[in-house]
Write an enzyme that holds these catalytic residues in place. Structure first.
Site, PDB file in Angstrom:
ATOM      1  CG  ASP A   1      -2.155   0.925   0.964  1.00  0.00           C
ATOM      2  OD1 ASP A   1      -2.146   1.663  -0.043  1.00  0.00           O
ATOM      3  OD2 ASP A   1      -3.097   0.919   1.767  1.00  0.00           O
TER       4      ASP A   1
HETATM    5  C1  BGC Z   1      -4.923   3.391   0.288  1.00  0.00           C
HETATM    6  C2  BGC Z   1      -5.220   2.330  -0.737  1.00  0.00           C
HETATM    7  C3  BGC Z   1      -5.121   2.902  -2.124  1.00  0.00           C
HETATM    8  C4  BGC Z   1      -3.759   3.519  -2.313  1.00  0.00           C
HETATM    9  C5  BGC Z   1      -3.533   4.108  -3.695  1.00  0.00           C
HETATM   10  C6  BGC Z   1      -3.657   4.153  -0.029  1.00  0.00           C
HETATM   11  O1  BGC Z   1      -3.517   5.253   0.788  1.00  0.00           O
HETATM   12  O2  BGC Z   1      -4.842   2.797   1.553  1.00  0.00           O
HETATM   13  O3  BGC Z   1      -6.486   1.794  -0.496  1.00  0.00           O
HETATM   14  O4  BGC Z   1      -5.372   1.915  -3.078  1.00  0.00           O
HETATM   15  O5  BGC Z   1      -3.599   4.552  -1.364  1.00  0.00           O
HETATM   16  O6  BGC Z   1      -4.223   5.273  -3.883  1.00  0.00           O
END
Ligand code: BGC
Length: 748
Positions: free
Chosen positions: A305
């Site tokens: 993530d």
């Molecule tokens: C979130 C994810 C997301 C990623 C990309 C993160 O902050 O937890 O769910 O897919 O960002 O935007």
């Protein structure tokens, strides 16, 4: 015989043309044979993907391989938690980009550089958070679960996939299947509620919708199961926090939706932010490698993530970026989202022999396999076409309207306030959400635009055109102390026959990094309701929010309550249909509405207390206000007695349960039957009851429909232990359906 000289000329010409043709074909043939000889195998679309991957990897340097494990950002990242810099120059060797724009030409330009300005021409994989719609935004996932209509979720995700594909997005970071039981956590909006089974079913539906029948088909995009795993347990509902996930709850509650997603063929998985009982999810070899890749045989790849690798330092799991990179990669993360740690440190780690080349090759081959499957080598570019051909198709609006209709939940309907009777001639539409458009989109609304949204007010206006006149007053804002609009709201209400009071949460109050200490609406909204109550007019409260709310102060004052969630662009039409009775509400809660914040955590599948009649709260009720599965309809249903094919079965036998449901009212309805199992005594204690199957069917007035649940003992009755092993006991079980509780046994 007279010979026509023109004929001779023609024949000669034909002959020459044929000869030239043969020569040309021969040249082409030899050329193509030669070209085929020269063209590397990985460029041959007809070769098996494993061979293409192998052929490509043989030619790649370590640097090129590591770049495939790297994801950057293109376009301005509009997620306020992940503000990325607008990319100035993208490294054409990069494996993947989060593309936050809709400019196809810009996206294709990046792709062209990857293909033409690099030695091997490996296309970039473009990803984006397409959570509940790209431009045609539909209800948030939590709302979708309340529809109990996974087929409709598949159709909705399919629309999102097509709009994404046409913009050049080949990968979405969805579905989120984090079972969530703490509504203070803003991300409850993004998943399918508190129940593992419901999450599993909607996960499957979403994967099917995004990836289609075959991920290689046009308009299919790759899905990503997130956030692996236990993120929903963030302590105190505070995002990014520690999560104490016991091995038992890991296997019983948090892993099952992921296993379902892997079985459904999800292409990728995202490792989570949370620290799972001392080993952060993005450096957790047990969950990422031993469970996901080895036990479940997951063949796709794991992306971290956003900055979750670097955050291992803050979490105390790594002393610096190099160690963080090592731990994440070693544990099973294949692609680095945004941290830039893999490209910075992996090479050195290989040179130092800390990371074996076999692990690099494993990760690279997983990523390349997906690129080949998606057909990116053959169709790297997105087609240029006007936006009107890409987004917001009329038939798609109809689908997302149905999703909004079926996901709304009628929570209260005293003395049949609803549907609005035709004696109502003046409707007062009041409240901060009444004319709002943007907030109905909810969080993570892709490229959805406020102007695409039909507000509640506009939906009602259109629905009641010619039947009732509307008056509007905002009354107050979503929060703050300003009550100056109360008088006007009261005046409008006094002149009406019915008040529709539209309250709720701003979209940024739920979603990522949107924790709240109280799940009640701000006091000013409650006060507005109190002041309108004094008019004595019937009040329908309409709620738009991304989490369960504490309605303890609202419920007693409302004659009817509709939970409309964050319904997306067709929210106004869906709500209006329910108000008028054109649509019979059929949503049921996929998450418990606590009586108040202090009851959290509260969910239907808790374990039995040691003293069920004691240990109650002294100051508030102990039961939730609205339990899981709750939802009213405009019609009534009568459930006949549940019939069993047998009350004793052996472990390897199936048991069929059937129930006849009659629509005893006067309106067509869609009734969802929820089938629960309970095993009161077991080697390990089990939840009071567990949902094992559900089905939604339409029933005409006066008609009876049979619902059937085929119980497969190993699947539906077994329990899982803290090592992930399933056991089925010869024992007593109960089947619970709509107030009926029937005993049956598994015998020797
Ligand atoms: C979130 C994810 C997301 C990623 C990309 C993160 O902050 O937890 O769910 O897919 O960002 O935007």
């Amino acid at each position: 015989m007279n010979i026509d000289p023109n004929q001779i000329k023609l024949k000669t010409m034909k002959k020459r043309t044929i000869t030239a043709g043969i020569l040309l074909s021969l040249t082409i043939l030899t050329g193509s044979v030669m070209a085929q000889k020269q063209a590397p195998l990985y460029k041959n679309a007809k070769a098996p993907i494993t061979q293409r991957v192998e052929s490509l990897m043989k030619q790649m340097t370590l640097d090129e391989k590591i770049m495939q494990l790297t994801q950057g950002n293109a376009g301005q990242n509009d997620n306020q938690n992940n503000q990325g810099e607008k990319i100035k120059g993208v490294d054409p060797l990069i494996g993947s980009l989060i593309y936050t724009g809709t400019d196809v030409e810009y996206r294709n330009r990046i792709q062209k550089e990857a293909l033409e300005d690099t030695r091997l021409g490996i296309p970039v994989l473009f990803g984006y958070d397409v959570i509940h719609g790209f431009r045609t935004v539909y209800p948030i996932p939590l709302a979708q679960a309340c529809s109990w209509n996974p087929a409709l979720a598949t159709q909705s995700c399919n629309i999102a996939a097509r709009e994404s594909y046409l913009t050049g997005i080949n990968w979405t970071f969805a579905p989120m299947i984090d079972v969530a039981r703490d509504p203070r956590w803003g991300r409850v909006a993004e998943g399918y509620g508190e129940d593992p089974y419901t999450n599993a079913i909607f996960c499957r539906a979403a994967v099917k919708g995004f990836q289609g029948e075959n991920i290689s088909n046009p308009y299919s995009i790759a899905s990503c199961l997130k956030h692996f795993v236990g993120y929903g347990l963030s302590e105190g509902g505070r995002d990014y926090h520690y999560s104490d996930v016991s091995p038992q709850s890991l296997w019983e509650t948090y892993l099952p939706p992921y296993e379902a997603g892997v079985k459904a063929g999800a292409a990728t998985v995202m490792s989570a932010f949370n620290d799972i009982s001392g080993v952060p999810a993005s450096a957790n070899h047990y969950t990422l490698t031993e469970i996901l890749k080895q036990r479940w045989g997951f063949k796709g790849f794991v992306v971290s993530d956003w900055f979750s690798i670097q955050q291992l330092i803050a979490q105390g799991a790594a002393k610096d970026e190099k160690e963080a990179g090592y731990k994440a990669f070693y544990s099973g993360v294949d692609m680095d989202m945004g941290d830039n740690i893999f490209p910075e440190h992996l090479k050195k780690l290989v040179e130092e022999k800390k990371v074996p080349m076999s692990r690099i090759d494993d990760a690279v081959s997983r990523i390349l396999t997906l690129k080949f499957k998606l057909g990116l080598f053959e169709h790297p570019y997105a087609e240029m076409m006007p936006e009107s051909q890409r987004y917001l198709k009329e038939e798609d609006k109809t689908t997302v309207k149905q999703m909004a209709e079926e996901s709304m939940v009628l929570l209260k309907n005293a003395i049949q306030t609803l549907p609005v009777s035709n004696t109502v001639k003046n409707i007062a539409v009041i409240g901060p959400m009444a004319k709002d458009q943007g907030n109905l989109l909810g969080s993570w609304s892709g490229h959805g635009r406020a102007e695409d949204v039909l507000s509640f007010y506009n939906g009602i206006e259109h629905e009641f055109n010619g039947q009732a006149t509307l008056q509007y007053a905002q009354g107050c804002d979503f929060e703050g102390n300003d009550q100056s609009g109360f008088n006007q709201a009261t005046e409008v209400a006094t002149n009406s026959d019915l008040i529709v009071l539209c309250l709720g949460e701003r979209r940024e109050w739920s979603g990522e990094n949107a924790s709240r200490s109280s799940i009640a609406l701000p006091t000013v909204q409650q006060l507005l309701l109190e002041s309108l109550k004094k008019t004595g007019k019937p009040i329908v409260v309409v709620l738009s929010n991304g989490r369960p709310l504490d309605l303890s102060k609202i419920e007693p004052l409302a004659d009817a309550i509709i939970e409309a969630w964050q319904p997306g662009i067709q929210g106004g039409a869906a709500l209006a249909g329910i108000l008028s009775g054109r649509v019979n509400p059929s949503g049921r809660l996929a998450i418990t509405f606590p009586y108040c914040t202090g009851q959290i955590p509260i969910y239907y599948n808790m374990r039995q207390s040691a003293r069920p009649t004691q240990g109650l709260y002294q100051d508030v009720p102990t039961d939730p206000l609205y339990p899981f599965g709750y939802g009213l309809s405009y019609t009534t249903y009568h459930y006949g007695p549940v019939r069993f094919s047998s009350t004793k079965i052996k472990k390897n036998q199936k048991l069929i349960a059937e129930v006849e449901v009659t629509n005893t009212g006067s309106k067509i309805g869609k009734e969802t039957v929820l089938w629960y199992i309970s095993q009161p005594v077991c080697t390990i204690t089990r939840p009071i009851k567990e949902l094992k199957y559900f089905e939604k069917k339409e029933i005409q007035p006066g008609k009876t429909v049979t619902y059937r649940f085929e119980i497969n003992p190993m699947r539906d009755l077994s329990y899982i232990d803290s090592n992930g092993h399933k056991f089925l006991e010869e024992n007593e079980y109960f089947l619970l359906v709509n107030g009926q509780k029937l005993k049956f046994e598994i015998t020797k």
